[in-house]
Design an enzyme around this catalytic site. Structure first.
Site, mmCIF file in Angstrom:
data_model
loop_
_atom_site.group_PDB
_atom_site.id
_atom_site.type_symbol
_atom_site.label_atom_id
_atom_site.label_comp_id
_atom_site.label_asym_id
_atom_site.label_seq_id
_atom_site.Cartn_x
_atom_site.Cartn_y
_atom_site.Cartn_z
ATOM 1 N N ARG A 1 6.636 -9.048 16.425
ATOM 2 C CA ARG A 1 7.281 -7.936 15.537
ATOM 3 C C ARG A 1 6.641 -6.739 16.252
ATOM 4 N NH1 ARG A 1 6.471 -4.367 11.292
ATOM 5 N NH2 ARG A 1 8.148 -4.619 9.609
ATOM 6 N N HIS B 1 0.834 -1.058 0.051
ATOM 7 C CA HIS B 1 0.267 -0.051 0.001
ATOM 8 C C HIS B 1 0.956 1.231 -0.003
ATOM 9 C CE1 HIS B 1 1.284 -0.470 3.978
ATOM 10 N NE2 HIS B 1 1.113 0.642 4.255
ATOM 11 N N HIS C 1 4.922 -0.004 -0.021
ATOM 12 C CA HIS C 1 5.438 -0.959 0.650
ATOM 13 C C HIS C 1 4.414 -1.749 1.305
ATOM 14 C CE1 HIS C 1 3.946 2.652 3.156
ATOM 15 N NE2 HIS C 1 3.913 1.706 4.054
ATOM 16 N N ASP D 1 0.724 5.314 2.006
ATOM 17 C CA ASP D 1 0.264 5.805 3.253
ATOM 18 C C ASP D 1 -0.567 6.981 2.818
ATOM 19 O OD1 ASP D 1 1.450 3.656 4.614
ATOM 20 O OD2 ASP D 1 3.100 5.174 5.277
HETATM 21 O O1 LIG Z 1 5.649 -2.126 10.323
HETATM 22 C C1 LIG Z 1 6.049 -1.879 9.030
HETATM 23 O O2 LIG Z 1 7.046 -2.057 8.699
HETATM 24 C C2 LIG Z 1 5.132 -1.170 7.986
HETATM 25 C C3 LIG Z 1 3.827 -0.683 8.452
HETATM 26 C C4 LIG Z 1 3.041 0.037 7.649
HETATM 27 O O3 LIG Z 1 3.418 0.072 6.485
HETATM 28 C C5 LIG Z 1 1.756 0.774 7.920
HETATM 29 O O4 LIG Z 1 1.173 0.522 8.840
HETATM 30 O O5 LIG Z 1 1.351 1.660 7.055
HETATM 31 FE FE LIG Z 2 2.479 1.941 5.653
#
Ligand SMILES: O=C(O)CCC(=O)C(=O)O
Ligand SMILES: [Fe+3]
Length: 697
Positions: free
Chosen positions: A609, A527, A599, A529
């Protein structure tokens, strides 16, 4: 007696093409000199005549109509100007009126380009280099000159001191020096530099405005001559717009395309914090009040004002600087007139100031005004994206990968943002909050049935700390770590522009045991952001429900003891992977939030994690409200805790990196409350603020 610069320039260019170097060099230098003399004369006369026409002028019979009185003044002023300029230039001022193109050439420093060649041919190396440098500063994208500059740099016999900017705008240097000091917490030096730059900026602004009056855009090829009043009104509005535009002119560094946002308010934002840090509350309060002239509803600053009032006592009346009051009032008056004209006479106006109050814009123009502001913001962002990186604010942090190494644009990985013990504390916070069940229940991930997903906001963390569910210091650390990241991202991607929090949470993804075999999905699908990714169309739509106002994203990782879970970037097609980042404690990955950075996260197939996910915005109106509530809670809590804390809570100063300390040094961001009490001996080893306040009164 000066020849008009446009004629000198034309002759100079002619000599240049005839390869008559001595003549070309001489004429071009004279043209530049004449141009600056003309500007100087305009400035001086404008200033003098404004004063004179204000005081001279017979009052006239009381019965004289406003018209007579008005024209009396106008004619006097025109006469004064004509006479003054004529005297200074030794010629009819109208002789010195150049065409738009020539004016632009001079504004773009074009003559220096010809000049440097001529000087080079004349073997005047030192002068050639400074002419070339002067041109290059304002035209950094000029490829030929870039090559020339490289040649000059390699050339034997060229001294480094030759790279002088002959048209330097000194306040930029001073301003940037101030910001540099600020960024490394040298607040005393920062304040000195910023005061100096503010003074110069305001002077430059007056200069720029003075030049507006002489300006008469020609080339309106209208058939019909406007009537007297229409002509006056049209010209006057044009002058007003030109004056308004000066703010952008002053805030645009030579060679840059876009202006530094809110240049003048930014000075007060920085000064306020700097003065606060050096313990001068009276000046800090004055700067806060001055800032509030621009943004009277700014919650953060209002809160600071309340604290100053309380500390300084009611009797110490805190007021904004007088010259800034006048500045704001004058600007508002001009805007009102311009908007009135727009509404009734038509035309367009790109308001240069983000702080113009909404009430001032007539209803019928509001929509357009907002569109313009948004466009301006996006344009700035685009331009910002091409610009080089700012200096890093914190010591000890390393840049592990930049955009180049990450195969994209506007991407960066920092390491050592947190220490191991800080990561441990934050993981403990996540765990403790996870145990509460309330509001922070390990739910199924919205992205995959194979993981649990837990998110904790800063406000929630402090609330939980208040009722003792989680450790107070851990909750504070969450605020501090996110503020530290904000400052890093701001200084790296948007130096000189304020980056606001949009949303922050501590988020853990936990693999659901026994549900991982043959798993094909991702922990977080690909996606972007701030826009809706359309891999088929290879586009990213900046429209709801995307968080369109998010400009930068950051993820601060806390651990690496899990399987899978790397972050990866792709192209717009959502499948071509361009870079990957393996999470680990203290690693901060940051990137611009748009379609240039799609990403996703690989499946987490074992373990848990955890990371602090951060989103930032450049637009103050989208700044997160919860953050401010959280900060208020933190202060309240601090005050209470302070009374009950024992010795072991006091850590000794000088540890700036926080390496050895269980609690990091308080990041000195602008968002931090300025009245936060310090423990004796903490951080910078200053006295407690109660004492400072008394010293000042
Ligand atoms: O946690 C991550 O490495 C990316 C999370 C992400 O892209 C998001 O929450 O928009
Ligand atoms: Fe993100």
């Amino acid at each position: 007696r000066q020849s008009p610069y446009d004629l000198l320039y034309a002759d100079g260019v002619r000599a240049y093409f005839a390869r008559d170097w001595p003549r070309a060099a001489e004429l071009l230098q004279r043209a530049l000199h004449s141009y600056s003399q003309l500007r100087e004369a305009r400035r001086a006369c404008q200033g003098r005549c404004a004063e004179e026409a204000g005081f001279a002028g017979s009052p006239g019979p009381a019965a004289a109509s406003w018209e007579t009185r008005f024209f009396d003044r106008v004619l006097q002023r025109a006469e004064c100007l004509g006479e003054c300029l004529g005297r200074r230039l030794g010629a009819e001022p109208s002789l010195h009126r150049a065409s738009r193109e020539i004016q632009e050439d001079f504004e773009q420093r074009e003559p220096y380009n010809y000049l440097q060649v001529a000087l080079f041919q004349l073997k005047k190396l030192d002068e050639a280099v400074s002419a070339a440098h002067t041109f290059f500063i304002a035209n950094p994208q000029h490829l030929q000159m870039r090559e020339d500059m490289e040649k000059y740099q390699r050339m034997a016999g060229v001294k480094p001191g030759s790279f002088r900017d002959l048209q330097a705008t000194p306040y930029w240097e001073v301003y940037e020096a101030g910001v540099q000091h600020y960024n490394v917490d040298e607040y005393l030096q920062a304040a000195v530099k910023l005061e100096e730059s503010l003074k110069e900026v305001l002077l430059a602004l007056e200069d720029c405005r003075a030049l507006c009056e002489g300006l008469q855009e020609d080339g309106t090829e209208e058939e019909m001559q406007p009537g007297l009043y229409e002509a006056i009104a049209a010209h006057y509005i044009q002058v007003l717009k030109c004056r308004q535009h000066c703010v952008l002119e002053i805030a645009t560094k030579p060679g840059r395309v876009s202006a530094t946002d809110d240049f003048i308010p930014a000075h007060f934002d920085l000064l306020q914090f700097a003065y606060d840090q050096v313990g001068n509350q009276a000046l800090a309060a004055e700067c806060a009040a001055s800032y509030l002239l621009f943004y009277p509803a700014d919650e953060m600053m209002l809160e600071k004002m309340r604290q100053y009032q309380a500390k300084l006592g009611e009797r110490a009346s805190v007021t904004a600087r007088e010259n800034i009051q006048r500045y704001v009032q004058r600007s508002l008056r001009e805007k009102k007139l311009i908007y009135y004209a727009l509404e009734h006479l038509g035309g367009t106006f790109n308001d240069p100031d983000p702080w113009t109050p909404d009430e001032l814009v007539p209803e019928s123009l509001k929509e357009k005004h907002r569109e313009n502001q948004e466009k301006q913001r996006l344009k700035n962002l685009d331009v910002g994206q091409q610009e080089q990186r700012g200096p890093l604010t914190f010591e000890g942090i390393t840049i592990t990968m930049d955009s180049l190494q990450l195969n994209g644009s506007q991407r960066v990985v920092f390491d050592r943002v947190l220490t191991d013990s800080e990561c441990k504390d934050l993981l403990r916070l996540a765990k403790a909050a996870g145990g509460t069940g309330d509001g922070y229940r390990g739910r199924q991930s919205p992205h995959t049935p194979h993981e649990r997903f837990e998110g904790l906001t800063v406000l929630r963390a402090l609330q939980l700390a208040q009722d003792g569910t989680v450790n107070w210091r851990d909750a504070k650390l969450l605020l501090h770590a996110s503020e530290k990241s904000r400052k890093i991202v701001e200084s790296y991607f948007t130096p000189g522009k304020r980056l606001h929090f949009s949303f922050t949470h501590l988020v853990c993804r936990t693999a659901v045991e026994g549900e991982q075999d043959g798993r094909m999905d991702l922990s977080h699908p690909v996606h972007a952001d701030n826009c809706l990714l359309d891999p088929e169309g290879k586009e990213c739509w900046r429209e709801p429900p995307a968080y369109m106002f998010r400009d930068y994203s950051g993820i601060l990782y806390l651990n690496d003891d899990f399987q899978g879970g790397s972050l990866f970037f792709t192209e717009l097609d959502a499948v071509t992977i361009t870079a990957q980042v393996r999470p680990k404690c203290g690693r901060l990955v940051a990137f611009s939030s748009g379609g240039e950075n799609p990403h996703g996260v690989w499946a987490v197939t074992r373990g848990r994690r955890c990371a602090i996910a951060l989103w930032y915005t450049l637009s103050p109106e989208h700044a997160e409200q919860e953050r401010m509530e959280a900060e208020v809670l933190m202060r309240q809590g601090d005050t209470e805790q302070e009374q009950s804390y024992t010795d072991d809570e006091v850590h000794v100063g000088a540890d700036r990196s926080g390496e050895a300390s269980p609690e990091p040094p308080v990041p000195k961001g602008r968002a931090r409350s300025t009245s936060q009490r310090r423990m004796p001996g903490s951080e910078s080893g200053q006295q407690p603020q109660e004492l400072q306040a008394r010293d000042e009164l």
